[in-house]
Motif scaffolding. Structure first.
Motif, mmCIF file in Angstrom:
data_model
loop_
_atom_site.group_PDB
_atom_site.id
_atom_site.type_symbol
_atom_site.label_atom_id
_atom_site.label_comp_id
_atom_site.label_asym_id
_atom_site.label_seq_id
_atom_site.Cartn_x
_atom_site.Cartn_y
_atom_site.Cartn_z
ATOM 1 N N GLU A 171 -12.725 -48.411 -9.994
ATOM 2 C CA GLU A 171 -12.477 -47.605 -8.791
ATOM 3 C C GLU A 171 -11.096 -46.942 -8.837
ATOM 4 O O GLU A 171 -10.930 -45.804 -8.406
ATOM 5 C CB GLU A 171 -12.623 -48.476 -7.541
ATOM 6 C CG GLU A 171 -14.056 -48.902 -7.287
ATOM 7 C CD GLU A 171 -14.230 -49.778 -6.060
ATOM 8 O OE1 GLU A 171 -15.389 -49.980 -5.648
ATOM 9 O OE2 GLU A 171 -13.210 -50.265 -5.519
ATOM 10 N N LEU A 172 -10.117 -47.649 -9.371
ATOM 11 C CA LEU A 172 -8.786 -47.066 -9.482
ATOM 12 C C LEU A 172 -8.739 -45.964 -10.533
ATOM 13 O O LEU A 172 -7.998 -44.988 -10.395
ATOM 14 C CB LEU A 172 -7.764 -48.160 -9.800
ATOM 15 C CG LEU A 172 -7.413 -49.080 -8.630
ATOM 16 C CD1 LEU A 172 -6.695 -50.333 -9.114
ATOM 17 C CD2 LEU A 172 -6.554 -48.338 -7.602
ATOM 18 N N LYS A 185 1.701 -42.366 -11.862
ATOM 19 C CA LYS A 185 2.183 -41.077 -12.358
ATOM 20 C C LYS A 185 2.995 -40.285 -11.346
ATOM 21 O O LYS A 185 3.820 -39.447 -11.718
ATOM 22 C CB LYS A 185 1.012 -40.227 -12.859
ATOM 23 C CG LYS A 185 0.038 -39.783 -11.776
ATOM 24 C CD LYS A 185 -1.046 -38.887 -12.376
ATOM 25 C CE LYS A 185 -1.970 -38.331 -11.292
ATOM 26 N NZ LYS A 185 -2.971 -37.398 -11.855
ATOM 27 N N ASP A 186 2.780 -40.537 -10.043
ATOM 28 C CA ASP A 186 3.536 -39.797 -9.035
ATOM 29 C C ASP A 186 3.459 -40.521 -7.687
ATOM 30 O O ASP A 186 2.813 -41.566 -7.564
ATOM 31 C CB ASP A 186 3.006 -38.357 -8.904
ATOM 32 C CG ASP A 186 1.492 -38.294 -8.686
ATOM 33 O OD1 ASP A 186 0.932 -39.252 -8.110
ATOM 34 O OD2 ASP A 186 0.879 -37.289 -9.087
ATOM 35 N N VAL A 187 4.140 -39.952 -6.694
ATOM 36 C CA VAL A 187 4.203 -40.586 -5.371
ATOM 37 C C VAL A 187 2.813 -40.655 -4.733
ATOM 38 O O VAL A 187 2.460 -41.652 -4.096
ATOM 39 C CB VAL A 187 5.178 -39.814 -4.449
ATOM 40 C CG1 VAL A 187 5.136 -40.393 -3.031
ATOM 41 C CG2 VAL A 187 6.593 -39.880 -4.995
ATOM 42 N N GLU A 188 2.023 -39.590 -4.919
ATOM 43 C CA GLU A 188 0.679 -39.585 -4.339
ATOM 44 C C GLU A 188 -0.159 -40.722 -4.926
ATOM 45 O O GLU A 188 -0.921 -41.391 -4.211
ATOM 46 C CB GLU A 188 -0.014 -38.243 -4.602
ATOM 47 C CG GLU A 188 0.544 -37.069 -3.819
ATOM 48 C CD GLU A 188 1.915 -36.620 -4.303
ATOM 49 O OE1 GLU A 188 2.247 -36.883 -5.493
ATOM 50 O OE2 GLU A 188 2.658 -36.023 -3.504
ATOM 51 N N GLY A 189 -0.014 -40.944 -6.230
ATOM 52 C CA GLY A 189 -0.727 -42.050 -6.869
ATOM 53 C C GLY A 189 -0.263 -43.390 -6.332
ATOM 54 O O GLY A 189 -1.062 -44.299 -6.108
ATOM 55 N N TYR A 193 -5.219 -48.741 -1.412
ATOM 56 C CA TYR A 193 -6.349 -49.468 -1.994
ATOM 57 C C TYR A 193 -6.110 -50.968 -1.940
ATOM 58 O O TYR A 193 -7.007 -51.743 -1.586
ATOM 59 C CB TYR A 193 -6.555 -49.016 -3.441
ATOM 60 C CG TYR A 193 -7.772 -49.595 -4.107
ATOM 61 C CD1 TYR A 193 -9.011 -48.976 -4.002
ATOM 62 C CD2 TYR A 193 -7.687 -50.780 -4.833
ATOM 63 C CE1 TYR A 193 -10.136 -49.513 -4.604
ATOM 64 C CE2 TYR A 193 -8.803 -51.329 -5.437
ATOM 65 C CZ TYR A 193 -10.029 -50.694 -5.322
ATOM 66 O OH TYR A 193 -11.133 -51.253 -5.903
ATOM 67 N N CYS A 194 -4.911 -51.394 -2.285
ATOM 68 C CA CYS A 194 -4.586 -52.823 -2.276
ATOM 69 C C CYS A 194 -4.623 -53.398 -0.863
ATOM 70 O O CYS A 194 -5.068 -54.531 -0.649
ATOM 71 C CB CYS A 194 -3.215 -53.067 -2.904
ATOM 72 S SG CYS A 194 -3.182 -52.830 -4.688
ATOM 73 N N ARG A 195 -4.168 -52.633 0.097
ATOM 74 C CA ARG A 195 -4.217 -53.087 1.491
ATOM 75 C C ARG A 195 -5.662 -53.220 1.957
ATOM 76 O O ARG A 195 -6.024 -54.192 2.623
ATOM 77 C CB ARG A 195 -3.462 -52.110 2.390
ATOM 78 C CG ARG A 195 -1.943 -52.179 2.254
ATOM 79 C CD ARG A 195 -1.253 -51.180 3.174
ATOM 80 N NE ARG A 195 0.202 -51.289 3.079
ATOM 81 C CZ ARG A 195 1.040 -50.517 3.765
ATOM 82 N NH1 ARG A 195 0.575 -49.576 4.580
ATOM 83 N NH2 ARG A 195 2.354 -50.687 3.626
ATOM 84 N N LYS A 196 -6.479 -52.262 1.579
ATOM 85 C CA LYS A 196 -7.888 -52.288 1.985
ATOM 86 C C LYS A 196 -8.617 -53.500 1.416
ATOM 87 O O LYS A 196 -9.398 -54.160 2.103
ATOM 88 C CB LYS A 196 -8.579 -51.000 1.532
ATOM 89 C CG LYS A 196 -10.070 -50.957 1.844
ATOM 90 C CD LYS A 196 -10.694 -49.669 1.331
ATOM 91 C CE LYS A 196 -12.196 -49.649 1.573
ATOM 92 N NZ LYS A 196 -12.825 -48.399 1.053
ATOM 93 N N HIS A 197 -8.336 -53.813 0.140
ATOM 94 C CA HIS A 197 -9.032 -54.908 -0.541
ATOM 95 C C HIS A 197 -8.221 -56.207 -0.568
ATOM 96 O O HIS A 197 -8.638 -57.174 -1.199
ATOM 97 C CB HIS A 197 -9.389 -54.489 -1.971
ATOM 98 C CG HIS A 197 -10.362 -53.348 -2.035
ATOM 99 N ND1 HIS A 197 -11.719 -53.515 -1.880
ATOM 100 C CD2 HIS A 197 -10.152 -52.015 -2.216
ATOM 101 C CE1 HIS A 197 -12.311 -52.336 -1.988
ATOM 102 N NE2 HIS A 197 -11.387 -51.413 -2.185
ATOM 103 N N ARG A 198 -7.071 -56.189 0.100
ATOM 104 C CA ARG A 198 -6.198 -57.374 0.190
ATOM 105 C C ARG A 198 -5.866 -57.949 -1.194
ATOM 106 O O ARG A 198 -6.054 -59.121 -1.470
ATOM 107 C CB ARG A 198 -6.836 -58.438 1.092
ATOM 108 C CG ARG A 198 -6.886 -58.009 2.557
ATOM 109 C CD ARG A 198 -7.569 -59.020 3.430
ATOM 110 N NE ARG A 198 -8.994 -59.098 3.141
ATOM 111 C CZ ARG A 198 -9.845 -59.877 3.799
ATOM 112 N NH1 ARG A 198 -9.394 -60.681 4.745
ATOM 113 N NH2 ARG A 198 -11.125 -59.894 3.493
#
Length: 218
Positions: free
Chosen positions: A56-57, A90-94, A101-106
């Motif tokens: 997914e990432l 690679k950048d701030v948006e990434g 994503y990490c917050r969503k999936h804890r």
């Protein structure tokens, strides 16, 4: 037995963090539910959560993603076991996308620079390590220098000296990146970064990029 009781029992009998257990149980239950809904068959893939996260990432295109990357390769002390996922963002948006994503999936998350001030355990890091090493662009405009967090302080000091800029000489022997250096106000030879920094762009808790002056950072 309810899900809550199952989590508590595992936590009581094993040396796992509560949030890790809850993630595992949720993922297993999700796989079971998905299998039953599709064709009545359930195939557990050895808690293949991180393979799912990896795929997914990759789709989010956030940078280079490595699986089970040894952390000793990324610290100056050359110690540290593998990280389940290691991302060279690679950048701030990434970076923002990964944190969301990490917050969503804890998922456990840890951000590093050059690893010059870190000691990792030899055990596996059951989470995601974000490296800022690829965010290493900088520009020199007259006497003003604009640098991303992943720029090495030694390189920046050397390159500024080559174009006749002074003030960064003290950084010539500090084995870290400018981001970590500013965070800890790195210094040497009776000089430090707070003496030469004018302002810093930071990502706040709400995942917004804000600019702080030197006075605001104090």
């Amino acid at each position: 037995m309810t899900k809550s009781e199952l989590i508590k029992n595992i936590h009581r009998k094993n040396n796992f963090k509560y949030v890790d257990i809850e993630n595992i149980v949720n993922d297993v239950l999700s796989e079971i539910t998905e299998g039953l809904e599709k064709d009545g068959k359930v195939v557990l893939t050895g808690f293949g959560t991180f393979e799912k996260y990896y795929q997914e990432l990759l789709e989010l295109n956030v940078g280079t993603i490595l699986k089970d990357e040894p952390l000793y390769k990324h610290t100056t002390y050359r110690v540290g076991g593998p990280a389940r996922l290691f991302i060279k963002v690679k950048d701030v948006e990434g970076l923002i996308s990964i944190i969301k994503y990490c917050r969503k999936h804890r998922i456990q998350l840890f951000v590093i620079g050059r690893g010059s001030n870190l000691l990792f355990s030899d055990k596996s890091f059951e989470g995601i390590i974000i490296s800022l090493e690829n965010m290493n662009h900088y520009s020199i405009n007259g006497s003003e220098v604009v640098a991303q967090s992943g720029v090495a302080m030694i390189k920046l000091a050397y390159d500024c000296a080559k174009v006749g800029l002074s003030g960064f000489e003290f950084m010539g022997g500090i084995p870290g990146n400018i981001g970590g250096g500013i965070f800890m106000n790195a210094g040497a030879y009776k000089s430090c970064l707070s003496e030469v920094v004018k302002s810093v762009k930071v990502l706040n808790e709400n995942l917004r990029v804000v600019t702080l002056t030197k006075e605001e950072m104090e």
